[in-house]
Design an enzyme around this catalytic site. Structure first.
Site, PDB file in Angstrom:
ATOM      1  N   THR A 277      -8.224   8.756   9.794  1.00 24.43           N
ATOM      2  CA  THR A 277      -7.868   7.555   9.037  1.00 24.43           C
ATOM      3  C   THR A 277      -7.594   6.374   9.971  1.00 24.43           C
ATOM      4  OG1 THR A 277      -5.551   8.275   9.003  1.00 24.43           O
ATOM      5  CG2 THR A 277      -6.923   8.850   7.088  1.00 24.43           C
TER       6      THR A 277
ATOM      7  N   LYS B 138       0.841  -1.203   0.000  1.00 22.23           N
ATOM      8  CA  LYS B 138       0.000   0.000   0.000  1.00 22.23           C
ATOM      9  C   LYS B 138       0.875   1.252   0.000  1.00 22.23           C
ATOM     10  CE  LYS B 138      -1.799  -1.629   3.722  1.00 22.23           C
ATOM     11  NZ  LYS B 138      -2.590  -1.894   4.948  1.00 22.23           N
TER      12      LYS B 138
ATOM     13  N   GLY C 148      -7.770   2.990  11.497  1.00 20.39           N
ATOM     14  CA  GLY C 148      -8.296   1.696  11.095  1.00 20.39           C
ATOM     15  C   GLY C 148      -8.378   1.451   9.604  1.00 20.39           C
ATOM     16  N   THR C 149      -7.689   2.264   8.809  1.00 22.88           N
ATOM     17  CA  THR C 149      -7.783   2.077   7.351  1.00 22.88           C
ATOM     18  C   THR C 149      -7.221   0.729   6.916  1.00 22.88           C
ATOM     19  OG1 THR C 149      -5.743   3.357   7.138  1.00 22.88           O
ATOM     20  CG2 THR C 149      -7.807   4.516   6.721  1.00 22.88           C
ATOM     21  N   GLY C 150      -6.074   0.336   7.472  1.00 21.15           N
ATOM     22  CA  GLY C 150      -5.461  -0.930   7.079  1.00 21.15           C
ATOM     23  C   GLY C 150      -6.303  -2.125   7.491  1.00 21.15           C
ATOM     24  N   CYS C 151      -6.845  -2.079   8.699  1.00 20.48           N
ATOM     25  CA  CYS C 151      -7.728  -3.154   9.179  1.00 20.48           C
ATOM     26  C   CYS C 151      -8.964  -3.255   8.293  1.00 20.48           C
ATOM     27  CB  CYS C 151      -8.159  -2.876  10.620  1.00 20.48           C
ATOM     28  SG  CYS C 151      -6.829  -2.611  11.794  1.00 20.48           S
TER      29      CYS C 151
END
Length: 268
Positions: free
Chosen positions: A204, A172, A206-209
């Site tokens: 932002t 990412k 928790g974007t990866g989760c």
């Protein structure tokens, strides 16, 4: 309905971890289940403490799910220690689990270490179980043992992570200042680029989760890895566009923004 299991840490303020995973899974029309690996004390200002769950309870949580319920995909997030990584490896192999999306969580946005230093090598071995691994640039740098400054180096890092055994790798690009394109290296060696749009918001958390759990949900529903990443990117982009503040720091993304609007809620 498809069933998706998240194996990750709990977030007290609900923006990341298990809570974000279950919200994303529900929004995408699958039934979400959870195995908690750690309890964190955190809010929008950061992480202030972590308590690992014992390996016996982690293994028992996994056992009771797989002995009773069909699992169509698994998303894996925070695994803080060698012991936990080894326990989950054992259980995933025991049940011959398929469709595994690994988000190699290492450090929170507030710079709190969520993976112990001595567990890095164990995590490198663990990614071999992944149908898809979704590191951000700092995580990819650690997994690939290299610096990443541009798109070419993102691709090089993805190849090194694939050499660890992961079938597909999504690096990412959100941490780059000049360009936020994501790079997907597929199992067949094909490279797919997903141009990103920089959204002007601090919210932002928790974007990866959210992205990894949405991809797992879409794979469970029968999409290819490429299709799942594409649709998952669309979902997280809209969620970030509709993110909102709930405290004094970094707020969550809008997992259920359509429902909030229908309910007449003012989320701003």
């Amino acid at each position: 309905m498809k069933h998706v299991l998240t194996i990750a840490g709990s977030d007290t303020c609900g923006g990341a971890g298990i809570q974000a995973d279950l919200k994303a899974m529900s929004a995408l029309g699958v039934y979400g289940m959870s195995v908690i690996t750690a309890v964190t004390a955190q809010n929008t200002n950061g992480v202030f403490g972590v308590q690992e769950i014992s390996k016996e309870i982690i293994e028992k949580q996994i056992e009771v799910i797989f002995e009773d319920i069909r699992v169509d995909a698994v998303k894996i997030g925070m695994l803080s220690s060698i012991e936990i990584i080894e326990s989950i490896t054992k259980m995933l192999k025991k049940y011959n689990v398929k469709n595994i999306v690994i988000d190699p969580v290492m450090v929170s946005k507030s710079k709190y270490k969520l993976l112990k230093d001595e567990a890095i090598e164990a995590l490198k071995k663990f990614v071999a179980l992944g149908t898809l691994v979704t590191p951000n640039i700092p995580e990819a740098e650690i997994l690939a043992d290299m610096e990443i400054r541009n798109e070419e180096e993102m691709i090089e890092a993805a190849k090194k992570i694939q050499n660890l055994g992961a079938k597909n790798v999504l690096v990412k690009g959100g941490h780059r200042e000049d360009n936020c394109t994501d790079v997907l290296l597929l199992e067949n060696g094909e490279i797919v680029k997903f141009p990103g749009v920089r959204i002007d918001t601090i919210n932002t958390h928790g974007t990866g989760c959210t992205l990894s759990s949405s991809i797992a949900s879409l794979i469970a529903k029968g999409n290819s890895v490429e299709e799942a990443v594409c649709q998952g990117k669309d979902y997280i982009t809209e969620a970030i566009k509709n993110s909102f503040s709930i405290g004094h720091g970094v707020g969550p993304v809008g997992h259920f923004i359509d429902l909030y609007k229908k309910a007449g809620m003012n989320y701003e």
